[in-house]
Motif scaffolding. Structure first.
Motif, short mmCIF file in Angstrom:
data_model
loop_
_atom_site.label_atom_id
_atom_site.label_comp_id
_atom_site.label_asym_id
_atom_site.label_seq_id
_atom_site.Cartn_x
_atom_site.Cartn_y
_atom_site.Cartn_z
N VAL A 218 0.84 -1.20 0.00
CA VAL A 218 0.00 0.00 0.00
C VAL A 218 0.88 1.25 0.00
N VAL A 219 1.93 1.25 0.82
CA VAL A 219 2.83 2.41 0.86
C VAL A 219 3.45 2.63 -0.52
N LEU A 220 3.89 1.55 -1.15
CA LEU A 220 4.49 1.68 -2.48
C LEU A 220 3.47 2.17 -3.51
N GLY A 221 2.33 1.50 -3.56
CA GLY A 221 1.33 1.81 -4.59
C GLY A 221 0.58 3.12 -4.38
N ALA A 222 0.34 3.47 -3.11
CA ALA A 222 -0.48 4.65 -2.84
C ALA A 222 0.34 5.90 -2.49
N LEU A 223 1.58 5.70 -2.07
CA LEU A 223 2.38 6.86 -1.65
C LEU A 223 3.65 7.05 -2.48
N VAL A 224 4.48 6.03 -2.54
CA VAL A 224 5.78 6.20 -3.20
C VAL A 224 5.62 6.45 -4.70
N GLN B 107 6.45 9.88 -6.61
CA GLN B 107 7.55 9.93 -7.58
C GLN B 107 7.05 10.56 -8.88
N GLY B 108 5.87 10.13 -9.32
CA GLY B 108 5.30 10.70 -10.54
C GLY B 108 5.09 12.19 -10.44
N ALA B 109 4.60 12.65 -9.29
CA ALA B 109 4.37 14.08 -9.08
C ALA B 109 5.69 14.85 -9.07
N VAL B 110 6.69 14.30 -8.40
CA VAL B 110 8.00 14.96 -8.37
C VAL B 110 8.60 15.00 -9.77
N LEU B 111 8.49 13.90 -10.50
CA LEU B 111 9.02 13.85 -11.87
C LEU B 111 8.35 14.91 -12.74
N ALA C 180 11.21 21.38 -2.97
CA ALA C 180 12.15 20.52 -2.25
C ALA C 180 11.47 19.75 -1.13
N ARG C 181 10.42 20.31 -0.54
CA ARG C 181 9.70 19.60 0.52
C ARG C 181 9.05 18.32 0.01
N ALA C 182 8.67 18.32 -1.26
CA ALA C 182 8.07 17.11 -1.84
C ALA C 182 9.08 15.97 -1.89
N THR C 183 10.33 16.30 -2.14
CA THR C 183 11.36 15.25 -2.16
C THR C 183 11.65 14.74 -0.76
N VAL D 74 8.47 8.54 2.98
CA VAL D 74 7.62 7.38 2.70
C VAL D 74 8.41 6.25 2.07
N THR D 75 9.44 6.60 1.30
CA THR D 75 10.32 5.57 0.74
C THR D 75 11.06 4.85 1.86
N GLY D 76 11.54 5.59 2.84
CA GLY D 76 12.19 4.98 3.98
C GLY D 76 11.26 4.07 4.76
#
Length: 151
Positions: free
Chosen positions: A93-99, A103-107, A117-120, A126-128
């Motif tokens: 869920v963390v990977l699919g709903a958050l990470v 990532q797509g939004a940051v990209l 920078a706060r988005a990163t 959440v990646t951690g």
């Protein structure tokens, strides 16, 4: 048959989950560097995102073979396995709903030259969390209470 299923389960975990954890961990720091070096860094950022998406799908093999292995071993009701299953579900869920969405939004924000920078930082957090969940599952799979290995 159990040894075969266990081997495939472990190999799937190494081949599928390993690349996601590494690529996802590399993504936030690279995203912060893109404004200074937009050319190759942007391509690498897109590649890391694609690795995460593709291997997330391939990673479905890990619990599939895990369930088959657990059934053959007769441990489906063991507490350590139930906790591992729950942690795996939370990690998914963390990977699919958050990470992946972040990532797509940051990209997209990097491509549009409006990176926050706060988005990163939030993405790194959440990646951690995703990585820690997988680490806990790995420890449970190795230590598993009631193990007959004697270790």
């Amino acid at each position: 048959m159990t040894k075969f299923l266990l081997a495939v389960h472990v190999l799937a975990a190494i081949v599928a989950v390993g690349p996601v954890t590494v690529a996802a961990s590399m993504f936030p720091p690279l995203a912060r560097k893109v404004p200074a070096d937009p050319g190759e860094s942007l391509l690498n950022l897109a590649l890391l995102h694609r690795i995460c998406r593709v291997y997330a799908v391939v990673g479905v093999a890990v619990p599939v073979f895990g369930f088959a292995t657990a059934k053959n071993m007769g441990v489906l009701g063991d507490a350590w396995l139930i906790v591992s299953i729950a942690l795996t579900a939370v990690a998914a869920v963390v990977l699919g709903a958050l990470v992946l969405p972040r990532q797509g939004a940051v990209l997209r924000s990097v491509e549009d030259d409006v990176l926050d920078a706060r988005a990163t930082v939030r993405l790194a957090m959440v990646t951690g969390t995703f990585n820690l969940l997988w680490a806990a599952v790995t420890v449970l799979m190795i230590v598993r209470p009631g193990s007959t290995t004697g270790a």
